[in-house]
Design a protein around this motif. Structure first.
Motif, PDB file in Angstrom:
ATOM      1  N   ARG A  36       0.837  -1.212   0.000  1.00 23.08           N
ATOM      2  CA  ARG A  36       0.000   0.000   0.000  1.00 23.08           C
ATOM      3  C   ARG A  36       0.869   1.258   0.000  1.00 23.08           C
ATOM      4  N   ALA A  37       1.944   1.228   0.801  1.00 21.60           N
ATOM      5  CA  ALA A  37       2.845   2.381   0.874  1.00 21.60           C
ATOM      6  C   ALA A  37       3.487   2.677  -0.478  1.00 21.60           C
ATOM      7  N   LEU A  38       3.668   1.626  -1.281  1.00 22.32           N
ATOM      8  CA  LEU A  38       4.281   1.783  -2.606  1.00 22.32           C
ATOM      9  C   LEU A  38       3.257   2.166  -3.677  1.00 22.32           C
ATOM     10  N   GLY A  39       1.989   2.289  -3.294  1.00 23.66           N
ATOM     11  CA  GLY A  39       0.986   2.765  -4.225  1.00 23.66           C
ATOM     12  C   GLY A  39       0.117   1.706  -4.865  1.00 23.66           C
ATOM     13  N   PHE A  40       0.288   0.437  -4.483  1.00 23.60           N
ATOM     14  CA  PHE A  40      -0.561  -0.619  -5.032  1.00 23.60           C
ATOM     15  C   PHE A  40      -1.950  -0.571  -4.397  1.00 23.60           C
ATOM     16  N   LYS A  41      -2.917  -1.085  -5.112  1.00 24.85           N
ATOM     17  CA  LYS A  41      -4.263  -1.211  -4.568  1.00 24.85           C
ATOM     18  C   LYS A  41      -4.331  -2.485  -3.735  1.00 24.85           C
ATOM     19  N   ILE A  67       5.567  -4.962  -9.282  1.00 23.74           N
ATOM     20  CA  ILE A  67       5.061  -6.089  -8.488  1.00 23.74           C
ATOM     21  C   ILE A  67       6.155  -7.127  -8.271  1.00 23.74           C
ATOM     22  N   VAL A  68       6.933  -7.411  -9.300  1.00 25.04           N
ATOM     23  CA  VAL A  68       8.041  -8.359  -9.160  1.00 25.04           C
ATOM     24  C   VAL A  68       9.044  -7.835  -8.132  1.00 25.04           C
ATOM     25  N   TRP A  69       9.349  -6.546  -8.189  1.00 25.53           N
ATOM     26  CA  TRP A  69      10.296  -5.950  -7.226  1.00 25.53           C
ATOM     27  C   TRP A  69       9.787  -6.116  -5.803  1.00 25.53           C
ATOM     28  N   LEU A  70       8.515  -5.793  -5.565  1.00 27.26           N
ATOM     29  CA  LEU A  70       7.935  -5.943  -4.232  1.00 27.26           C
ATOM     30  C   LEU A  70       8.064  -7.375  -3.738  1.00 27.26           C
ATOM     31  N   ASP A  71       7.714  -8.343  -4.592  1.00 28.68           N
ATOM     32  CA  ASP A  71       7.734  -9.740  -4.167  1.00 28.68           C
ATOM     33  C   ASP A  71       9.147 -10.239  -3.931  1.00 28.68           C
ATOM     34  N   CYS A  72      10.112  -9.696  -4.657  1.00 29.15           N
ATOM     35  CA  CYS A  72      11.518 -10.033  -4.372  1.00 29.15           C
ATOM     36  C   CYS A  72      11.951  -9.463  -3.021  1.00 29.15           C
ATOM     37  N   LEU A  73      11.507  -8.260  -2.714  1.00 23.42           N
ATOM     38  CA  LEU A  73      11.865  -7.644  -1.431  1.00 23.42           C
ATOM     39  C   LEU A  73      11.326  -8.453  -0.264  1.00 23.42           C
ATOM     40  N   THR A 127      -2.119 -16.595  -8.734  1.00 20.69           N
ATOM     41  CA  THR A 127      -1.544 -15.255  -8.945  1.00 20.69           C
ATOM     42  C   THR A 127      -1.703 -14.331  -7.743  1.00 20.69           C
ATOM     43  N   ASN A 128      -2.696 -14.578  -6.892  1.00 17.93           N
ATOM     44  CA  ASN A 128      -2.975 -13.696  -5.763  1.00 17.93           C
ATOM     45  C   ASN A 128      -3.100 -12.241  -6.187  1.00 17.93           C
ATOM     46  N   MET A 129      -3.766 -12.057  -7.326  1.00 17.07           N
ATOM     47  CA  MET A 129      -4.135 -10.734  -7.810  1.00 17.07           C
ATOM     48  C   MET A 129      -5.569 -10.829  -8.311  1.00 17.07           C
ATOM     49  N   LEU A 130      -6.301  -9.756  -8.118  1.00 17.75           N
ATOM     50  CA  LEU A 130      -7.699  -9.720  -8.520  1.00 17.75           C
ATOM     51  C   LEU A 130      -7.954  -8.530  -9.442  1.00 17.75           C
ATOM     52  N   MET A 131      -8.904  -8.702 -10.346  1.00 21.43           N
ATOM     53  CA  MET A 131      -9.412  -7.580 -11.130  1.00 21.43           C
ATOM     54  C   MET A 131     -10.772  -7.205 -10.551  1.00 21.43           C
ATOM     55  N   TRP A 132     -10.877  -5.965 -10.122  1.00 22.53           N
ATOM     56  CA  TRP A 132     -12.114  -5.473  -9.497  1.00 22.53           C
ATOM     57  C   TRP A 132     -12.404  -4.103 -10.062  1.00 22.53           C
ATOM     58  N   LYS A 158     -12.229  -3.248 -13.073  1.00 24.37           N
ATOM     59  CA  LYS A 158     -11.207  -3.010 -14.102  1.00 24.37           C
ATOM     60  C   LYS A 158      -9.884  -2.502 -13.525  1.00 24.37           C
ATOM     61  N   GLU A 159      -9.692  -2.670 -12.227  1.00 29.08           N
ATOM     62  CA  GLU A 159      -8.429  -2.284 -11.607  1.00 29.08           C
ATOM     63  C   GLU A 159      -7.786  -3.505 -10.954  1.00 29.08           C
ATOM     64  N   LEU A 160      -6.438  -3.503 -10.909  1.00 27.06           N
ATOM     65  CA  LEU A 160      -5.697  -4.620 -10.337  1.00 27.06           C
ATOM     66  C   LEU A 160      -5.497  -4.413  -8.840  1.00 27.06           C
ATOM     67  N   TRP A 161      -5.813  -5.465  -8.077  1.00 28.72           N
ATOM     68  CA  TRP A 161      -5.644  -5.444  -6.623  1.00 28.72           C
ATOM     69  C   TRP A 161      -4.746  -6.609  -6.214  1.00 28.72           C
ATOM     70  N   LEU A 162      -3.826  -6.350  -5.299  1.00 23.99           N
ATOM     71  CA  LEU A 162      -2.941  -7.387  -4.775  1.00 23.99           C
ATOM     72  C   LEU A 162      -3.524  -7.929  -3.476  1.00 23.99           C
ATOM     73  N   ILE A 163      -3.466  -9.243  -3.312  1.00 23.98           N
ATOM     74  CA  ILE A 163      -3.989  -9.885  -2.097  1.00 23.98           C
ATOM     75  C   ILE A 163      -3.006 -10.973  -1.638  1.00 23.98           C
ATOM     76  N   ASP A 164      -3.245 -11.467  -0.433  1.00 20.11           N
ATOM     77  CA  ASP A 164      -2.600 -12.672   0.099  1.00 20.11           C
ATOM     78  C   ASP A 164      -1.075 -12.621   0.109  1.00 20.11           C
ATOM     79  N   HIS A 165      -0.530 -11.997   1.138  1.00 20.82           N
ATOM     80  CA  HIS A 165       0.923 -11.950   1.308  1.00 20.82           C
ATOM     81  C   HIS A 165       1.384 -12.801   2.490  1.00 20.82           C
TER      82      HIS A 165
END
Length: 263
Positions: free
Chosen positions: A63-68, A128-134, A145-150, A152-159
């Protein structure tokens, strides 16, 4: 970028709606006393409180990096909650999860992201790849994928599978400096061609102060055990992430090598 210190609301679970059986942790859709539906992650499941910690830290870093990211809340579960549940497995899970759990806002009507159907631009894929590597998130593969389309926007879930170093505290310094070899299986790796650009931008956002504010959201009761105090564990999470950030070239080069090997 907002300098506001992050905070999480606390809700009380009022109704168990239905289990989500997509994984071993058996999360559930539940209703809370604010009348919203949430995906409830249980402290008594599989990886227990460590999965909740990874979910919280990983999600709030994103969220801090601007992802939904769907809103993350603390969710209180009363001891009387599971007494009428007919399913024994679920009843045992509810009994083991009395107290403070974690929940994320349920995105009703969202569909699972499919890289075959929706191709993301190189910059977003690289972010997204950078975040997951971190955060060493092993769970963003074509199979899951643990990503959703809601809307028409991409949301990241399940970390919850991220930060797997905390399943063994002994060599966290070494793990902080390791490349993320599992990036080879990342669903977005084929399009992640702008990792160097992302690295410079994201490292400017994730200051030690920002990381500390996010780690400080983790409740003491999720951290305390016989080996380390809550304060000591919090400091390990902060040091792990800041060390990994400082050595980000290691996981960037690993991702580049994985792209070259695959394509």
């Amino acid at each position: 970028m907002s300098n506001t210190i992050p905070s999480l609301r606390t809700v009380n679970v009022t109704r168990y709606v239905t289990p989500l059986r997509e994984g071993g942790s058996l999360p559930a859709i539940a209703e809370a006393d604010d009348n919203f539906l949430y995906v409830l992650k249980f402290r008594g499941a599989g990886q227990g409180k460590k999965a909740l910690i990874a979910e919280l830290i990983g999600g709030e870093l994103a969220r801090a990096l601007g992802f939904k990211i769907p809103e993350i809340v603390f969710a209180n579960l009363d001891s009387a909650f599971g007494r009428t549940e007919p399913d024994e497995e679920i009843q045992d899970l509810l009994k083991a999860s009395v107290g403070l759990n974690l929940a994320v806002h349920y995105l009703s009507g969202a569909i699972t992201f499919d890289a075959v159907v929706t191709q993301l631009p190189p910059l977003l894929s690289s972010q997204i790849v950078w975040l997951d590597c971190l955060i060493t998130n092993v769970d963003r593969t074509p199979r899951n994928t643990n990503m959703l389309m809601w809307y028409k926007e991409l949301w990241l879930i399940d970390h919850g599978a991220a930060l797997y170093f905390h399943h063994s505290w002994d060599n966290w310094q070494e793990q902080a400096l390791r490349p993320f070899v599992q990036v080879k299986d990342h669903v977005l790796l084929p399009w992640a061609s702008e990792l160097d650009t992302v690295d410079a931008a994201f490292k400017a956002i994730l200051t030690k102060e920002k990381i500390t504010d996010i780690v400080n959201l983790v409740p003491d009761e999720w951290l305390e055990d016989e080996s380390l105090t809550a304060a000591e564990k919090r400091e390990v999470y902060i040091q792990f992430l800041t060390t990994r950030l400082a050595a980000s070239s290691t996981f960037i080069e690993e991702a580049k090598h994985a792209r070259e090997s695959r394509f």
